[in-house]
Structures are given as C-alpha cells and as structure tokens.
Design a protein around this motif. Sequence first.
Motif: not given
Length: 671
Positions: A428-430, A346-347, A384-392, A369-372
């Motif tokens: 990474x990030x965009x 968990x990140x 693939x990761x499952x997000x809790x809270x948006x990475x954007x 957006x952050x892309x671990x």
Amino acid sequence: MSGLSRRKRILPKLAVATVAVMLLGGGGIAAADSSGATLGWDYSPASRPAAGPEALAKANNHRPESGKNLKAAPGVKGANGMWQVNSTAPTLSNTVTDGDGDTANLTFEVYSTDANGNPKEQVKLTNPDTGKPAAYGVVVSSFVTSGGTAKVTLHYGDLKANTTYAFRTSAYDGGLYETNWSAWAKFKTRGRTVDIKLPEPNKSAPAVDLDKYQEPQIGRRNRPEEVARAAKVAGKGSETCTDHGQKITCIKVGKPSDLSAKEKQDVADKLRAGSGDLVPWCNGTGVSVGKDYLKRDSACLKWATPIVFKYLVKGPDGKIYNPADAHFASAIEIKLNPVSRKFTQRFALVPMDPFIVQRGTIGMPGPFTMIPTFKCSAECTTAAPVWDGSPTWQPKGDIHAAYATFNHEWTGGTATKVSSLQLDWTIAGTVQGGGQEIENDPQWLGNSTPDFDIRCDAVASATSPGCVFSAYKPTWVMNFAKTPAAVAHAWLIQSKLPSHPGSKAADKPIKYLPASVRDSNLNREVICPSGWAKNYGSPDTTPIDTSDTVSCDEFAYAASYNSGGMPATLGGMNEVDTGNDCVQTYASRVAPGDWRLYDDTRTAAPTWKEVCGRSSMSNYQNTQSMQPFSGTFSSPSKYRLLDKDPYWVAFPEFAHCDASKAAVSCTVPKP
C-alpha cells in the motif's frame, strides 16, 4: 592281422596306462596329452580317457556315437554356421546315442582358431566343478539316456572375449569310447560392452562439498499480471486505485519486460546493498533479473516486479490528470533453516531512474510512504518489519533504496506434523498533500504457490523441526576419489538405461525411501541377496586391500522407490523379480593404479533395456559411497528429505564420457 585290428586290441591297455603315442591319421596340427606325447587330430578318444577307462568285457558291444547337433549357447547360429555366443562361459552341447540303449556322456574338447577359422591350439579347460585343471584339458558331461543331449558349461576364465573357437565331442557309455571325434563346430564369444578405466581409491579423500552442486532452480509463483490474464479474480488484478474525492492514488504492478536494461541492472546492483546478505547466491552466476529462483533452504525472487505509485487529481474540467508517479522495482529474498521453525524474508524497493515522473507544475505534493505487508498462512506468526533505509521518499531528488526484513515462525509441529505454509505479499502507499495524508488501498503482489510454498515438519526429526522448499530437488554427488567403482557403476546405469535414475537431463529424479516407511534391506535382498557377491559375483572382483571383502552394489539405490526391489504395489517404479534381471558388472584392479568397471561376460551382454544395475565390487567402495548420504544429504540438518522427496544424482567427473554407443569405454578422470 591288420594294423587297424591290432590297434583295436591294444586300445584298452593304452587307455589304462594313459600313454598314447599312436597316430590314426596324422592330419592337422598336433596336440600333447597328459604324458607329453604328441597326437594328431584323429587320435583315438580312448587314448585320453577323461571319461573313464574302457572295459574289455564290452569289447564286442556297440560303441556310442556323437550326434550332429553341436550347439553353443546362449547364442544364435549365423549364416556361416558359426554360433555367436552371448557369454565367455558358454554351454556346449550335442546329442549322443548308444546302439545298446546304454546311457552315455560326451567329452568336449575346445580349440582356438587361426586367421582362417581352422582349429589351431587346444584350450586347456578347467573342471567347472572343482575349479582345477581338467584331466587332459577336456571336460566331460553327465550321463544322459541314448538319444538325449549332453552338455557342459565351461569355466569362466578359460575363454577370451570376442574370440572364435572350435569344439568337438566324443562319446563314452561307461565301458567303450567312440573311436572318432565328431565334426567341428565353431563359436565366437561376445565382446565386452563396458570398459571404464578408474584410478586407485583414495581412503583419505576429503568429503564432497554438496552445497557446491546445488544450483539455483527456476520456480513459479502466482503473480498479479498472470492471475489477471487467466481470470478476473476479485482483488487479484494488477492495479488498485483509491478515490479520495478530488485526489486519486493507484498502485500498479507490472512485469520485468516493463523495465529497461539499465533498470534491471539497478536492481541487480542494489538488491544486496542493504544490511547483510540474506541469500548470498542471489546475485551470483546464473541468477538474472526477471526470473525467480530457489534452493532447498533459500529463494531469490528476482522477477523484479515493477511497482508504480500514481498520484492523480480531478481538474475543473472534470478530467483526471496524472501529475506525477513514482517507479520502483522490487525483489524478495527468503532464508529458511532446516533445523528451525523460524525463517526470514527480505523485501527490496529499488527506485528506478527517473524515480519520479513529474508532469506540469503540480507534481507529487509531498513525501510518500510505501507499506508492504508480508503474510504467512495459518500456523505461522509474522513480526513487524525491520527497515534498513526509510520507506518514505521525498518528492524531489530522493532515490535511496529501502529494505524491509520480516521474521516468521512456524507454530505447528508434532511428531507426525507436516505443514505447507503459503506466503502472500501486498503493498500500500500514502502521500502527504495539503496537510492531508492520502492512503491507497493495498495492491496484491502475488503469493508463493506453487513452488515457493514452505514445508515445515517435525517428522524428519521430532526434536529438531525445520523448514525447506520442498519443490527444490537437491543434487547428490558421491565421492569419486574415495569410491570410483561405485560412482562409475551408478553413472553407467543412469546414463544407459531408459529409467535414467536420478538424471536431471532426463527429468527422472530418484524418489527417497526412508527407513521409517519401508526397510530398504527388503529391496536389497531382491537385487543383492546375502552372500551373492561372494558366491555368485565375478571371481575377478577385487577388494582394495587385505582387510576388504567383496559385496554387491545396486543402482538405483535400495533406499528409493526407483529400486528394482521395490514392489509396484508399494509405489515401486522398476520392479523386477531378481537381481539377475539387472545389468551385471564388476570392478577389478588389473594393475596398480588401474581399476576397471567391466560388464560380466559370464552372462549375456546388456541390452540397455534393463531397469536396474547390479555390480560385484569392493565392499569398502560400495558401503563408503553411500555412507555420507544419511549423515549429511538426506538428514534433517541438511536437505531434510521426507518420503518420496525427489532428488538428482550427478557425476561431474564423467562429463566427458560418451554413453551414446552400445559399448561404453571411458577413462576417468579425463586423461
């Protein structure tokens, strides 16, 4: 006829009748013979014929004589002439001669002494062969050749510890007695060096909660700032920048010292704000931001690596400007399962305050957006990761935290397979700007080597493969309430011996020896041969009840490379020839509710330079103390120990005991 000659003529009759009431000198304190008559110091030895009756046929032969070489062993003779004996069952000896060349023996008589060291009262000795009271309270040696040394070893229990005694001898050649006693020799028995008071064993005591004693262990992993400092390794620096022409993006990682105290607190507050607690102890006592921790089945990487996403532009003047950047702290939690191929990471990305630093009027052009990416080495798959809270995040006012969950599975595994899985982390990030998405190349966040690599195996159990952090040393705690004597013995040996088996403070873990590698009974036979406790253990050893027996307990454990019985050629760390080389103790109930672990005073006092311990104790206490070990602690379903895995042994009830002195005395639990 003189009185002396008359006495000589009637000696044989008195001896045969075993009645002696004569006094040859009358000096000193009197003693009583087997008939109840009182004798002075200088009564004739023949009047108490423990060695046998006199023979009239030898009346004109030479009488044997005691020598002047009285010794008490094992021990040394002090300047005052007293023997300091390292036992309470000493061996007494003296030379003996016979003018006819006959073989002869010696009768040994022992007295307690008064405050001035003078003989006071006869000690009624026990026949060492039968264990019954000796005739006349004296013991007799075997016959030896004239000029030889006669000796006897006193029965354990006849003498007290740390007490001064006097002894003397008289000779007998099978027909005639020496008419006088030898000179006196004094000796002092050794005192106890171990006296640990313990409570009554409680058979109904609940099992020990082993998880309670598994404290987080600080671990090391490769981090970008350390790798960059140690060597210039391609792709492993602390910053990655991507040139998009007029625009440049960078991701830089730092270290916890870059964070303010408030930012560190934000990490602590927000780390577990996502869905569920993957590792509940991660925000517990003793776990602080700025360090990485692990247990056997979980890890909490709270180094809180600062991550900065930078947005840069090239101005008309050709210079590069940094209108805005976003600041995060990050943390990783890892949860393993000792009986499953699957594990989870968990990140957490926690925005710092101020989250976006804006310079001038340009600022961050749009959402970013952050892309671990969390990779697992060969023999491992990652979903693939499952997000809790948006990475954007939006460029203004958005300070939500985001949590990514990565599920992995070990794909290797045969009955002999052990795999080491390395975890690797990048980000990474965009950023959206002018209708264009600008992507930054990944920046390395580090990897799990050396302490956070994961060991997966199907060796401990082919039917239940599982994974653990093998760098973590689990802590074994025995059930003191149930088996106090066994726990006291292990504590004593760990605390006092230079080998300190299982001591975390001394950094000397025990190394596990599974039955599949070597039969630990072979080790046990060296230290605790079959029947040893019954035949050679202290006679004062006490079973807990009538259904119990006595047995031999060793520490370090037989199922370990630390065992004194483990040969050095097979990796043994403390090899000895026999259990006689170990510290000798025993457990005894001296009164209801009052058990003691004592050193065995029949043998020499411990030097505390030994490498092992052997104790005679209740079989129940011995066996039950380790009964949960294989069923819980070392089992595949608990801490999944494999060959040579290190572990600690802790004794929380003994924390108040002082083991720094040569003699160890303590009451447990603390009164």
